[in-house]
Design a protein around this motif. Structure first.
Motif, PDB file in Angstrom:
ATOM      1  N   LEU A 173       0.628  -1.479  -0.012  1.00 35.94           N
ATOM      2  CA  LEU A 173      -0.256   0.279   0.158  1.00 35.94           C
ATOM      3  C   LEU A 173       0.870   0.875   0.024  1.00 35.94           C
ATOM      4  O   LEU A 173       1.156   1.766   1.067  1.00 35.94           O
ATOM      5  N   ASN A 174       1.365   1.440  -1.319  1.00 36.90           N
ATOM      6  CA  ASN A 174       2.720   2.936  -1.158  1.00 36.90           C
ATOM      7  C   ASN A 174       1.945   4.127  -1.961  1.00 36.90           C
ATOM      8  O   ASN A 174       1.196   3.699  -2.849  1.00 36.90           O
ATOM      9  N   PRO A 175       2.541   4.995  -0.832  1.00 37.42           N
ATOM     10  CA  PRO A 175       2.052   6.530  -1.551  1.00 37.42           C
ATOM     11  C   PRO A 175       1.947   6.398  -2.834  1.00 37.42           C
ATOM     12  O   PRO A 175       3.417   6.040  -2.979  1.00 37.42           O
ATOM     13  N   GLN A 176       1.545   6.933  -4.006  1.00 35.61           N
ATOM     14  CA  GLN A 176       1.508   7.177  -5.329  1.00 35.61           C
ATOM     15  C   GLN A 176       1.702   8.753  -6.121  1.00 35.61           C
ATOM     16  O   GLN A 176       2.091   8.942  -6.928  1.00 35.61           O
ATOM     17  N   PHE A 177       0.732   9.584  -4.855  1.00 36.96           N
ATOM     18  CA  PHE A 177       0.469  11.150  -5.458  1.00 36.96           C
ATOM     19  C   PHE A 177       0.443  11.338  -4.107  1.00 36.96           C
ATOM     20  O   PHE A 177       0.800  11.057  -2.962  1.00 36.96           O
ATOM     21  N   ILE A 178       0.233  13.352  -5.042  1.00 37.87           N
ATOM     22  CA  ILE A 178       0.055  13.770  -3.558  1.00 37.87           C
ATOM     23  C   ILE A 178      -0.975  14.419  -3.702  1.00 37.87           C
ATOM     24  O   ILE A 178      -1.590  15.037  -4.964  1.00 37.87           O
ATOM     25  N   PRO A 179      -2.378  14.944  -2.382  1.00 40.89           N
ATOM     26  CA  PRO A 179      -2.229  13.955  -1.477  1.00 40.89           C
ATOM     27  C   PRO A 179      -1.910  12.439  -0.887  1.00 40.89           C
ATOM     28  O   PRO A 179      -2.996  12.062  -2.742  1.00 40.89           O
ATOM     29  N   SER A 180      -1.650  11.481  -0.490  1.00 36.54           N
ATOM     30  CA  SER A 180      -2.035  10.362  -0.553  1.00 36.54           C
ATOM     31  C   SER A 180      -1.912  10.082   1.176  1.00 36.54           C
ATOM     32  O   SER A 180      -0.711  10.973   1.894  1.00 36.54           O
ATOM     33  N   THR A 181      -2.780   8.799   1.429  1.00 30.95           N
ATOM     34  CA  THR A 181      -2.130   9.164   3.009  1.00 30.95           C
ATOM     35  C   THR A 181      -2.328   7.447   3.407  1.00 30.95           C
ATOM     36  O   THR A 181      -3.211   6.779   2.800  1.00 30.95           O
ATOM     37  N   VAL A 182      -0.977   7.074   4.835  1.00 32.94           N
ATOM     38  CA  VAL A 182      -1.724   5.727   4.397  1.00 32.94           C
ATOM     39  C   VAL A 182      -0.919   6.213   6.001  1.00 32.94           C
ATOM     40  O   VAL A 182      -0.353   6.522   6.865  1.00 32.94           O
ATOM     41  N   VAL A 183      -2.081   4.813   6.901  1.00 32.90           N
ATOM     42  CA  VAL A 183      -1.724   4.864   8.262  1.00 32.90           C
ATOM     43  C   VAL A 183      -1.355   3.158   8.165  1.00 32.90           C
ATOM     44  O   VAL A 183      -1.422   1.845   7.578  1.00 32.90           O
ATOM     45  N   ILE A 184      -0.825   2.919   9.424  1.00 29.67           N
ATOM     46  CA  ILE A 184      -0.147   1.933   9.961  1.00 29.67           C
ATOM     47  C   ILE A 184      -0.477   1.712  11.543  1.00 29.67           C
ATOM     48  O   ILE A 184      -0.956   2.799  12.611  1.00 29.67           O
ATOM     49  N   ASP A 185      -0.277   0.165  11.391  1.00 25.09           N
ATOM     50  CA  ASP A 185      -0.721  -0.107  12.447  1.00 25.09           C
ATOM     51  C   ASP A 185      -0.184   0.442  14.903  1.00 25.09           C
ATOM     52  O   ASP A 185       1.462   0.037  13.345  1.00 25.09           O
ATOM     53  N   ARG A 186      -0.847  -0.611  15.282  1.00 23.44           N
ATOM     54  CA  ARG A 186       0.652  -0.530  16.073  1.00 23.44           C
ATOM     55  C   ARG A 186       1.425  -1.473  16.156  1.00 23.44           C
ATOM     56  O   ARG A 186       2.725  -1.110  17.368  1.00 23.44           O
ATOM     57  N   ASP A 187       1.313  -2.691  15.118  1.00 25.33           N
ATOM     58  CA  ASP A 187       3.099  -2.954  15.217  1.00 25.33           C
ATOM     59  C   ASP A 187       3.610  -3.189  14.003  1.00 25.33           C
ATOM     60  O   ASP A 187       4.690  -3.198  13.951  1.00 25.33           O
TER      61      ASP A 187
END
Length: 214
Positions: A173-187
């Protein structure tokens, strides 16, 4: 077509008059067609993203892609210097959900979504750490003014060349545009992504399920 915007061209990429030959125009047209095809492919998916069966993430009709807990990839090392000149690494936030928002002061959709990020970051601060990635701003001044104008209180890494986006492995799930939003879990694993500007409802849709994963 995605509402994401592309970074402004840097001056050293302009063509010289002597190079504007028939061959040069053909090359530019071919490159433009390839870029358009990539954009349409990225924005048009609605089921299993990527189309190869190897991605293991799902894109919903609203453009939000998610991965089940067992299918998530480790987030890359995202670190550097913030707009305030401080050192920051997302590894410092292990145990919290981390929201990475790639933005630029020159980007109208980034301005449109900024109030929503401010509101949700304040409402979820006990469980979620928001971190911006300021990309393609040649100087810090406009980006710092952007944060002041919208009252953004969380830090942003300064990434004028857009290199931090390239640290995400392709096929994740890599960001490719602006804007992009990536959410990373607790691990520390990549759990969700949007490549469109987000309203409050869509942002909460990405964050709330991960808060519940305690």
């Amino acid at each position: 077509m995605s509402a994401a915007c592309r970074a402004p061209r840097s001056p050293n990429r302009s063509l010289r008059r002597s190079d504007r030959s028939r061959r040069g125009r053909a090359t530019l047209l071919a490159a433009g067609a390839a870029a358009l095809a990539l954009t349409l492919s990225a924005c048009g998916s609605g089921g299993t993203s990527g189309g190869s069966g190897k991605t293991n993430f799902i894109t919903s009709k609203d453009g939000i892609s998610t991965a089940e807990k067992g299918d998530r990839h480790d987030a890359p090392a995202i670190d550097g210097e913030t707009l305030d000149g401080e050192k920051l690494s997302i590894d410092d936030y292990k145990g919290k959900v981390v929201v990475l928002n790639v933005w630029g002061s020159w980007c109208p959709p980034c301005r449109a979504e900024a109030p929503n990020f401010k509101k949700v970051s304040a409402a979820t601060k006990d469980d979620v750490q928001f971190v911006g990635i300021n990309a393609r701003d040649p100087e810090k001044g406009p980006a710092i003014s952007f944060e002041k104008d919208y009252g953004i209180g969380y830090p942003s890494l300064y990434d004028p060349m857009g290199r931090l986006m390239l640290r995400f492995p392709k096929g994740t799930l890599n960001p490719q545009f602006i804007p992009s939003t990536v959410v990373i879990d607790r691990d520390g694993k990549i759990a969700a992504r949007s490549q469109q500007p987000l309203n409050e409802e869509k942002l909460r849709k990405m964050v709330d399920p991960l808060i519940a994963e305690k």
